[in-house]
Design an enzyme around this catalytic site. Sequence first.
Site, PDB file in Angstrom:
ATOM      1  N   LYS A  82       0.945  -0.934   0.121  1.00 48.28           N
ATOM      2  CA  LYS A  82      -0.370   0.002  -0.088  1.00 48.28           C
ATOM      3  C   LYS A  82       0.527   1.199   0.303  1.00 48.28           C
ATOM      4  CE  LYS A  82      -2.881  -0.036   3.043  1.00 48.28           C
ATOM      5  NZ  LYS A  82      -3.013  -1.804   3.815  1.00 48.28           N
ATOM      6  N   THR A  84       3.955   1.178  -1.224  1.00 46.73           N
ATOM      7  CA  THR A  84       4.619   1.454  -2.374  1.00 46.73           C
ATOM      8  C   THR A  84       4.061   2.666  -3.136  1.00 46.73           C
ATOM      9  OG1 THR A  84       5.838  -0.597  -1.521  1.00 46.73           O
ATOM     10  CG2 THR A  84       6.089   0.083  -3.889  1.00 46.73           C
ATOM     11  N   ARG A 105       1.611   7.684   7.538  1.00 47.72           N
ATOM     12  CA  ARG A 105       2.585   7.151   8.907  1.00 47.72           C
ATOM     13  C   ARG A 105       3.439   7.821   8.946  1.00 47.72           C
ATOM     14  NH1 ARG A 105      -1.497   2.248  10.660  1.00 47.72           N
ATOM     15  NH2 ARG A 105      -0.868   1.614   8.638  1.00 47.72           N
ATOM     16  N   LYS A 116      12.323  -6.085  11.242  1.00 43.90           N
ATOM     17  CA  LYS A 116      12.565  -6.097   9.798  1.00 43.90           C
ATOM     18  C   LYS A 116      11.809  -5.298   8.528  1.00 43.90           C
ATOM     19  CE  LYS A 116      17.776  -7.875   8.519  1.00 43.90           C
ATOM     20  NZ  LYS A 116      18.526  -7.085   7.227  1.00 43.90           N
ATOM     21  N   ALA A 297      -4.623   1.260  13.380  1.00 43.58           N
ATOM     22  CA  ALA A 297      -5.696   0.947  12.694  1.00 43.58           C
ATOM     23  C   ALA A 297      -6.931  -0.252  13.125  1.00 43.58           C
ATOM     24  CB  ALA A 297      -4.796   0.219  11.671  1.00 43.58           C
ATOM     25  N   PHE A 325      -3.959  -1.855   6.616  1.00 44.51           N
ATOM     26  CA  PHE A 325      -5.376  -2.663   7.199  1.00 44.51           C
ATOM     27  C   PHE A 325      -6.079  -2.459   5.569  1.00 44.51           C
ATOM     28  CE2 PHE A 325      -5.392  -3.649  11.747  1.00 44.51           C
ATOM     29  CZ  PHE A 325      -4.337  -3.581  11.697  1.00 44.51           C
ATOM     30  N   PHE A 413       4.029  -7.961 -10.202  1.00 46.03           N
ATOM     31  CA  PHE A 413       5.853  -8.735  -9.372  1.00 46.03           C
ATOM     32  C   PHE A 413       5.830  -9.345 -10.516  1.00 46.03           C
ATOM     33  CE2 PHE A 413       5.541  -8.973  -4.438  1.00 46.03           C
ATOM     34  CZ  PHE A 413       4.419  -8.515  -4.793  1.00 46.03           C
ATOM     35  N   TRP A 441       6.946  -0.066  -8.059  1.00 41.33           N
ATOM     36  CA  TRP A 441       8.038  -0.654  -8.038  1.00 41.33           C
ATOM     37  C   TRP A 441       9.630  -0.625  -8.241  1.00 41.33           C
ATOM     38  CZ3 TRP A 441      11.478  -5.523  -7.817  1.00 41.33           C
ATOM     39  CH2 TRP A 441      12.172  -5.410  -7.169  1.00 41.33           C
TER      40      TRP A 441
END
Lengths: 589, 589
Positions: A82, A84, A105, A116, A297, A325, A413, A441
Amino acid sequence: MAKKLDPTIMQDWEIAAEAEKSMKPIQQLAEEFGVLTEELLPYGHYLGKLDYRKILSRLVDRPNGKYVDVTAITPTPLGEGKTTTTMGLVEGLGLLGKKVSGAIRQPSGGPTFNIKGSAAGGGLSLCVPMTEFSLGLTGDIDTITNAHNLAMVAMTARMQHEFNYGDDVLERKKLKRLNIDPYNPAIGWAIDFSAQALREIIIGIGDKMDGFMMKSGFQITVSSELMAILAVARDLKDLRSRIARMQIAWDRKGNPVTAADLEVDGAMTAIMVKAMDPTLMQTIEGQPVLVHAGPFANIAIGQSSIIADRIGLKLSEYHVTESGFGADIGFEKFWNLKCRYSGFVPDAAVIVATIRALKMHGGGPRVTPGKPLDEAYTSENVALVEKGCENLIAHIENVKKSGITPVVCINHFYMDSEKEIAAVRKAAEEAGARVALSRHWELGGEGAKDLAGAVVEACEEKSDFRFLYETSMPQKQRIELIAREIYGAEAVSYTPEADAKLRRIQDDTNLASMGTCMVKTQLSLSHDPELKGRPKGWTLPVTDVLVYQGAELIVPVAGGIKLLPGTASDPAFRRIDVDTETGKVTGLF
Amino acid sequence: MAKKLDPTIMQDWEIAAEAEKSMKPIQQLAEEFGVLTEELLPYGHYLGKLDYRKILSRLVDRPNGKYVDVTAITPTPLGEGKTTTTMGLVEGLGLLGKKVSGAIRQPSGGPTFNIKGSAAGGGLSLCVPMTEFSLGLTGDIDTITNAHNLAMVAMTARMQHEFNYGDDVLERKKLKRLNIDPYNPAIGWAIDFSAQALREIIIGIGDKMDGFMMKSGFQITVSSELMAILAVARDLKDLRSRIARMQIAWDRKGNPVTAADLEVDGAMTAIMVKAMDPTLMQTIEGQPVLVHAGPFANIAIGQSSIIADRIGLKLSEYHVTESGFGADIGFEKFWNLKCRYSGFVPDAAVIVATIRALKMHGGGPRVTPGKPLDEAYTSENVALVEKGCENLIAHIENVKKSGITPVVCINHFYMDSEKEIAAVRKAAEEAGARVALSRHWELGGEGAKDLAGAVVEACEEKSDFRFLYETSMPQKQRIELIAREIYGAEAVSYTPEADAKLRRIQDDTNLASMGTCMVKTQLSLSHDPELKGRPKGWTLPVTDVLVYQGAELIVPVAGGIKLLPGTASDPAFRRIDVDTETGKVTGLF
């Protein structure tokens, strides 16, 4: 940029480090955004806070730009990108020549040092400077920690003093006896780490000057009601009055004891003043991004602040904000809570979908973080995708219920096949959504041009925005409406405790009209994370109802809430370090 | 300035508010100070951090300016105006046309919200902007809170994981069993408030995933070893290695468990990077003031950082720094600890004295905060002053033992009489000090011209600076030397525990050569706050010895230490508020 940025062979932190070499100085970034010199509070060379009061009073008569929310289908535990996509869409709109800004946020220190993963986007859709973003930024979370804990200092010191001193002493000091109930604490202390050892504690051991002995605990700062308040406060006056109403304790007769009762609301607001100004950052392609607030959230709205959106809408043609979310939770709260409090009318909502998540909803094997993806996800399987689209369709229908136009973003992807993509496109278009395949991306703004174009078209459509419910609707009726209409539940059940609480809330005109902020897993449209796709024939179990008077939220709980995560046995902090010659932080992402 | 500033009819906050209308923008202040644009990290319009690395590497070959410490006689509980004199001296030197800077500590949130009173000076000798100074400034204390608490997260999570998992699991995660002793915690958590309820607590209640149940506690952030380290670290590399050596716990065999053992030293340093840059402020007359670190004056050096002084000495002809408590503690630590670590040779030390405090030392009645002063203090009483000068003389003699020139500053109060002032002048001059009557509180730099002149003269004298002891001297011998030579004790006694610890320390070559940082009251030259003047024939009782491996301090304790103050029953936060129209904080000072 000097070096070709290629996310297929570079880590996010490598891309950020390279991109940061040509970041715009904050003064230039702010000026291009339309911020005057005196409205910018620089924090070093590449970060700044924006004086919301000056900007908004200067631009009070300027019409708002287009307002776009980014939400998602029900995600896998890996997340579907989201943030990204938010960054990619901002970059894409920028490339189309639009004046654009984003809002996200601020991340919590809990995950940063534990698991990570940056919350700054990914690939070529990133927000920079990334290290500062991850390490406290301009200090707002620390500010909230401090203001929250000052309330606890006030409460615990007051309990000690009321226990130690007679009425004469209290009277001399003009202190009314509050009779706080030590057996029923309303809140605990705040810390912005995953410090599970502080979840349940006993405080006040020692002598009569060492506090009052009682059970207490800590919650992670981003779950503090103060964070929820920061996200929805319209201005400092609104913040001040919300803080005053924050409940800190119960008295022994069962009445709320507020920050105002403890005479600490003014000081808490004083600490919070500087946190009211959003922080300005940039995408790696140089568009402005506002970072402000980071509420949970579940017990809060889970999105950046209304103030940040106010600024973005005044200064941009397109302002893109992200809600936490999946759309059943994040978009529903954006729609019925954030937009209600702000008064803004959104123009479009982007629903991020991945082939991976759709396959999971279609019946693919379990997706577990840290484990390799099953073959179902790495090779073509159109049937799984087609079946899984029922989840996407549910979210499209939900967005349409708000009267605004959904744009499905297929977050691309490399292993996605043409046929799989075509299947999603067909299903989404049949459900009445625009669809764009987006390669932000991999390619940044260039890869998001189709998405940006679809969003521009969607924003041109006549919006017929309407809330799902009016605040005159009883809370119980709203819960049932959200459960049926948005989640697809057949019914709602209540524990006797939740039922009793809802009845008491309904009897209080003040509470009855507050927003309804549902707690439920994001991993299913239902309350059960195991139920994928578009579950049917289930009942939403409401087990508790929380009241946040300052945030003005009634929070029906249909799932577990953990307000203080735990640190894992192999936490990220083991690998974080500093190059002491350059001051550069390593291992953070 | 538009309005005449008169401290006899205006409160400090009113003076600050008026003076802040004509503050220099941070860019101008920095430029005049000799800081390049890329070396300034602005924090809003009137604050900035200075990139110490860039400045010091650019100016590596520039000779240092004159180095002046401001200390004081043994104070009354009201304080005798050290910070006010520091600011006044900076203003006075500025008025004499000298290029000058000051350095003071950042105040803690504990006192700010508990007991009224700014630490920014007073009258016309003030540091601005005052609200920001009192409310967290550029966030360094929050940064220390976070880095400190991350160490505690690492420790407590590790204890939980070692308790829950077998050796096979630990081995797989490459975790060595540390066997931390839950019954002997080395440190607790940090919070920057007077939160007495958190002094002694039990943590880890709940299930096996909720930590490990044990006793713990909180200390105020400014008492954290990390704060002590920030004050003495020479650069980031030094900081990194000191943090690595910080002891977080004991193992069950009695060996120290360090931040490095917990693999959290790199991440702690990463959090601390930004705290290494001092903050630039200004006096109300526009001279630069560096604010950096705020360590306790008992278990730490009690003065601002070495890095701030490094910068001040490179950029100014005169750099004025302040050391906490009276000269027996503050100056002794400046002399034998701070100057040893920094390698700097001071040129002069100002000893602040008030007629009020001298009268107390001469036998005047008890001085109690919040109560009106006895008549002995408000009317002329030369005999009391003369008798009390023995305290001043002790401090003069102590400063002379360092080989530098003492300048006595009589910090003028309106009720001081000519004869009283003459008595102090006579005693101080006979003891070999320069003396100046200073009216900086009332008149700012104009009132401090005599003091500034005396300091300039003192700096021209040939300094013969030498340490009181070499680091080859055994710790016990040093303690006795400090006790006899500086405090005037007849002997030193040790509890068996302290004695045993000192023997163990002496057997460890690494520890034996560390600095000696005494803990004792500042309210007497002795360990007993009731003994005023220059007490004779007493024994200093050393009851404990603490070891701070990261700060490189051996801390012999001859007095109570409270690492977490308590909030009073009528705390300052009751009166702090915000004007929600302007964002201006009220009631802070």
